[in-house]
Design a protein around this motif. Structure first.
Motif, short mmCIF file in Angstrom:
data_model
loop_
_atom_site.label_atom_id
_atom_site.label_comp_id
_atom_site.label_asym_id
_atom_site.label_seq_id
_atom_site.Cartn_x
_atom_site.Cartn_y
_atom_site.Cartn_z
N ASN A 124 -4.41 8.93 69.90
CA ASN A 124 -4.49 10.55 68.56
C ASN A 124 -3.84 10.17 66.91
O ASN A 124 -4.39 10.66 66.49
N MET A 125 -2.12 10.43 67.98
CA MET A 125 -1.34 9.96 67.23
C MET A 125 -1.36 8.95 65.95
O MET A 125 -0.80 9.02 65.00
N GLU A 126 -1.92 7.32 66.57
CA GLU A 126 -2.00 6.29 66.07
C GLU A 126 -3.41 6.84 65.18
O GLU A 126 -3.16 6.82 64.04
N LYS A 127 -4.49 7.29 65.02
CA LYS A 127 -5.68 7.74 64.07
C LYS A 127 -5.41 8.71 63.10
O LYS A 127 -5.34 8.19 61.84
N LYS A 128 -3.90 9.92 63.11
CA LYS A 128 -3.53 10.71 62.37
C LYS A 128 -2.61 10.30 61.48
O LYS A 128 -3.01 10.18 60.38
N ALA A 129 -1.92 8.86 61.55
CA ALA A 129 -1.14 8.38 61.21
C ALA A 129 -1.00 7.59 60.17
O ALA A 129 -1.24 7.45 58.35
N ARG A 130 -2.74 6.65 60.68
CA ARG A 130 -4.24 6.52 60.31
C ARG A 130 -4.27 7.04 58.81
O ARG A 130 -4.37 6.48 57.93
N TRP A 131 -4.46 8.04 59.34
CA TRP A 131 -5.13 9.10 58.33
C TRP A 131 -4.96 9.57 57.26
O TRP A 131 -4.53 9.86 56.52
N ARG A 132 -3.56 9.58 57.30
CA ARG A 132 -2.24 10.22 56.69
C ARG A 132 -2.23 9.51 55.43
O ARG A 132 -1.82 9.35 54.50
N THR A 191 -2.64 10.53 73.94
CA THR A 191 -1.29 11.35 73.02
C THR A 191 -1.41 10.51 71.24
O THR A 191 -1.87 10.67 70.97
#
Length: 159
Positions: free
Chosen positions: A128-136, A125
């Protein structure tokens, strides 16, 4: 004389004496003559074959691995089907035991690695949150660059 059935299998009636069934056409058979084999034909082969199987090199390895024979040199030319089948079954069971051990080891390794990751506060979890923050952030930077490039193009057109 009396009229009776010749046999139980047919409904045909015939006349014969009870004490002399040879007169019955269905019960009397023509004499059997022995068959003669012409001399020009080859001698007949025996109707049986020695039971056995000539093992291939892989079958020889299986017989050695299963413990039936110590070396491939000790294996006879013909091996019974039962011996070969028993050796294959024994090797099949050994392979199954090996796969069971490998599966148990893989499960233990997975549990150990999961516990180590949990000790480092790594979870799926959080990753995934870190990866989505990077994508944003990357998407935001890309949008800002496009807006800056669009502003430059508009400023050039207006001049």
């Amino acid at each position: 004389m009396e009229v009776t059935q010749c046999c139980f299998h047919c409904d045909r009636k015939c006349v014969f004496h009870v004490d002399n069934p040879i007169n019955c056409p269905l019960l009397s058979k023509p004499p059997v003559q022995p068959l003669t084999v012409p001399s020009c034909l080859p001698a007949p082969r025996p109707g049986f074959k020695l039971p056995g199987y000539r093992p291939s090199p892989m079958d020889q390895r299986i017989l050695v691995w299963s413990g039936r024979y110590k070396t491939p040199d000790q294996i006879p030319d013909l091996v019974s089907f039962e011996t070969l089948d028993a050796a294959r079954n024994k090797l099949r069971v050994k392979a199954c035991y090996g796969m069971i051990v490998i599966t148990i080891l893989a499960c233990l390794i997975t549990v150990i690695m999961g516990k180590r990751a949990a000790g480092r506060n790594e979870s799926l979890t959080a990753l995934n949150m870190e990866k989505k923050a990077r994508w944003r952030e990357e998407a935001k930077i890309a949008r800002e660059e496009e807006a800056a490039a669009g502003a430059v193009v508009l400023a050039e057109k207006s001049q």
